[in-house]
Scaffold this motif. Structure first.
Motif, short mmCIF file in Angstrom:
data_model
loop_
_atom_site.label_atom_id
_atom_site.label_comp_id
_atom_site.label_asym_id
_atom_site.label_seq_id
_atom_site.Cartn_x
_atom_site.Cartn_y
_atom_site.Cartn_z
N LYS A 219 0.82 -1.20 0.00
CA LYS A 219 0.00 0.00 0.00
C LYS A 219 0.86 1.26 0.00
O LYS A 219 1.94 1.30 0.59
CB LYS A 219 -0.92 0.03 1.22
CG LYS A 219 -1.88 -1.15 1.31
CD LYS A 219 -2.94 -1.10 0.23
CE LYS A 219 -3.96 -2.22 0.42
NZ LYS A 219 -5.00 -2.20 -0.64
N THR A 235 -3.17 0.96 -3.92
CA THR A 235 -2.52 -0.35 -3.94
C THR A 235 -1.47 -0.38 -5.04
O THR A 235 -1.79 -0.28 -6.22
CB THR A 235 -3.54 -1.47 -4.17
OG1 THR A 235 -4.50 -1.46 -3.11
CG2 THR A 235 -2.86 -2.83 -4.22
N SER A 237 0.77 -3.05 -5.11
CA SER A 237 0.88 -4.47 -5.44
C SER A 237 0.01 -5.29 -4.51
O SER A 237 -0.04 -5.02 -3.30
CB SER A 237 2.34 -4.92 -5.33
OG SER A 237 2.49 -6.28 -5.64
N GLN A 238 -0.66 -6.29 -5.05
CA GLN A 238 -1.46 -7.21 -4.26
C GLN A 238 -0.63 -8.44 -3.90
O GLN A 238 0.12 -8.95 -4.72
CB GLN A 238 -2.69 -7.67 -5.07
CG GLN A 238 -3.70 -6.58 -5.36
CD GLN A 238 -4.64 -6.36 -4.19
OE1 GLN A 238 -4.46 -6.91 -3.10
NE2 GLN A 238 -5.67 -5.56 -4.40
N ARG A 240 0.48 -12.14 -3.60
CA ARG A 240 0.19 -13.31 -4.43
C ARG A 240 0.92 -14.52 -3.87
O ARG A 240 1.97 -14.38 -3.26
CB ARG A 240 0.64 -13.06 -5.88
CG ARG A 240 -0.13 -11.96 -6.59
CD ARG A 240 0.43 -11.68 -7.98
NE ARG A 240 1.73 -11.04 -7.91
CZ ARG A 240 2.38 -10.58 -8.98
NH1 ARG A 240 1.86 -10.72 -10.18
NH2 ARG A 240 3.56 -10.01 -8.84
N ARG A 247 3.74 -14.29 -0.39
CA ARG A 247 2.78 -13.19 -0.40
C ARG A 247 3.40 -11.87 0.07
O ARG A 247 2.73 -10.84 0.04
CB ARG A 247 1.58 -13.54 0.47
CG ARG A 247 0.73 -14.68 -0.10
CD ARG A 247 -0.38 -15.09 0.85
NE ARG A 247 -1.29 -13.97 1.11
CZ ARG A 247 -2.27 -13.57 0.29
NH1 ARG A 247 -2.43 -14.19 -0.87
NH2 ARG A 247 -3.05 -12.57 0.61
#
Length: 398
Positions: A219, A235, A237-238, A240, A247
């Protein structure tokens, strides 16, 4: 120490370290900076062939202006700063020095009697450093201590100051606004923290009354400098993957900004740029960095975590060039220097100059062989770096 990815030993070592971290039996600091970064780099080590090594050795030498030595740092990352005609630098044993940027001559030295963990920040007549005990120390430009304030955990990055407010980040993920006059707390921000995060030495960016900060979990936030209220959250990057390690996608390095947009990059994630006013995304590309980026009028430049510097058009996000023959897979964040050049350090203590328009290598210099973990810092005649062994080296950018 370098750990090679892909082997049976490393796979089990990573799993063991993650389990230790999650159970609270060890901290990132216990592992050390280079070891932990290597564990996170779950990719094959970049191989440098003999031709590439020969090409690097054949580059012209970057002229050195001066050098001096402070104490080495085992865990903390320090960066010199140029402010109001002087260079300020600190070390883990508590030294704070003021240097002449042209000659390196020491104007004064302060023995703070603290084990320092972050610095140096400077501005508005203040010099700021942090300690492992969660203290922010403020000095004036003559080296006199003005005040000492305490936050909730170690201060790993240089505190920043503007408009009467000092901003300090603590190792537990909080961001503090302190009164620049006396260090009293004005506000504190704490967002959600993932189960596993990187040990972050990144400060915040203050611009036009706003504080821009990259957070764990990918964030980027914009806060009001005066009261800490969040204006927007975006955001980059999310997360994964399946495991907590896969993650992990923390924002790496300081955000960069111009009059229209602010950009940030995440480890194991993306680089993205957003509108300053409302945080709307302008563009994003897959990328991974654990050190950060910089920007000029045309491009955004990222030091990726596999040892390449990549340039993206800052308006469209199109990749302009990639330089992957720097001889190391662990780079510092880059610095824009005069003469249309970029300066970048590496884990072996080398400094390289690249042309901004095509990424070609121009010149190179060695320091003391220890890692340059923080971004090179501007001085009027060039730039200055600090190594893990405490070496301060000033180079000319021509």
């Amino acid at each position: 120490m370098l750990l090679r990815a892909g082997g049976f030993f490393l796979q089990h070592l990573v799993l063991s370290v993650v389990l230790i971290l999650l159970t609270g039996c060890a901290s990132m600091g216990d592992l050390g900076i280079s070891n932990f970064v290597d564990l996170l780099s779950n990719k094959d080590e970049v191989e440098i062939n003999e031709e590439e090594i020969a090409a690097l050795k054949a580059l012209p030498q970057i002229p050195i202006l001066w050098q001096l030595g402070l104490n080495k740092s085992e865990i903390a990352v320090f960066s010199p700063i140029y402010e109001n005609g002087a260079v300020y630098a600190a070390d883990a044993k508590g030294q704070l020095v003021r240097l002449d940027p042209a000659t390196g001559k020491e104007n004064w030295q302060v023995e703070t009697e603290h084990k320092l963990s972050g610095g140096v920040g400077a501005g508005h007549g203040m010099i700021l450093i942090g300690t492992f005990k969660g203290e922010v120390l403020a000095f004036d430009e003559m080296g006199n201590e003005r005040w000492k304030a305490r936050v909730t955990s170690e201060v790993l990055s240089p505190p920043q100051v503007d408009s009467g407010v000092v901003i300090a980040r603590s190792g537990d993920g909080r961001i503090f606004g302190l009164d620049a006059a006396d260090g009293k707390r004005k506000w504190v921000y704490q967002g959600p923290t993932p189960a596993l995060t990187m040990r972050n030495f990144t400060s915040v960016l203050i611009y036009r009354g706003a504080v821009f900060a990259g957070l764990a979990g990918g964030k980027l936030i914009a806060m009001n400098l005066v009261n800490g209220n969040v204006g927007w959250e975006a955001t980059v990057s999310q997360p994964r993957g399946v495991t907590e390690l896969e993650r992990m996608t923390d924002i790496a390095g300081l955000p960069v900004i111009d009059d229209q947009q602010v950009c940030a990059v995440a480890y194991n994630g993306r680089i993205a740029c957003f509108e300053i006013a409302d945080g709307n995304q302008i563009w994003a590309r897959d990328a991974s960095s654990n050190v950060g980026l910089t920007m000029d009028n045309n491009n955004v430049y990222v030091s990726e975590d596999r040892g390449a510097v990549v340039a993206y058009d800052k308006r469209s996000g199109a990749m302009m060039w990639k330089q992957a023959k720097l001889g190391s897979r662990k780079l510092s964040a880059p610095l824009v220097v005069r003469g249309a050049l970029l300066a970048v350090g590496d884990a072996e203590g080398n400094v390289s100059l690249l042309r901004r328009h095509d990424g070609s290598l121009v010149a190179r210099a060695a320091t003391d062989g220890s890692a340059i973990l923080s971004r090179p810092e501007y001085i009027p005649d060039g730039f200055v770096v600090q190594t893990s062994k405490g070496g301060i080296y000033a180079f000319a950018a021509q």
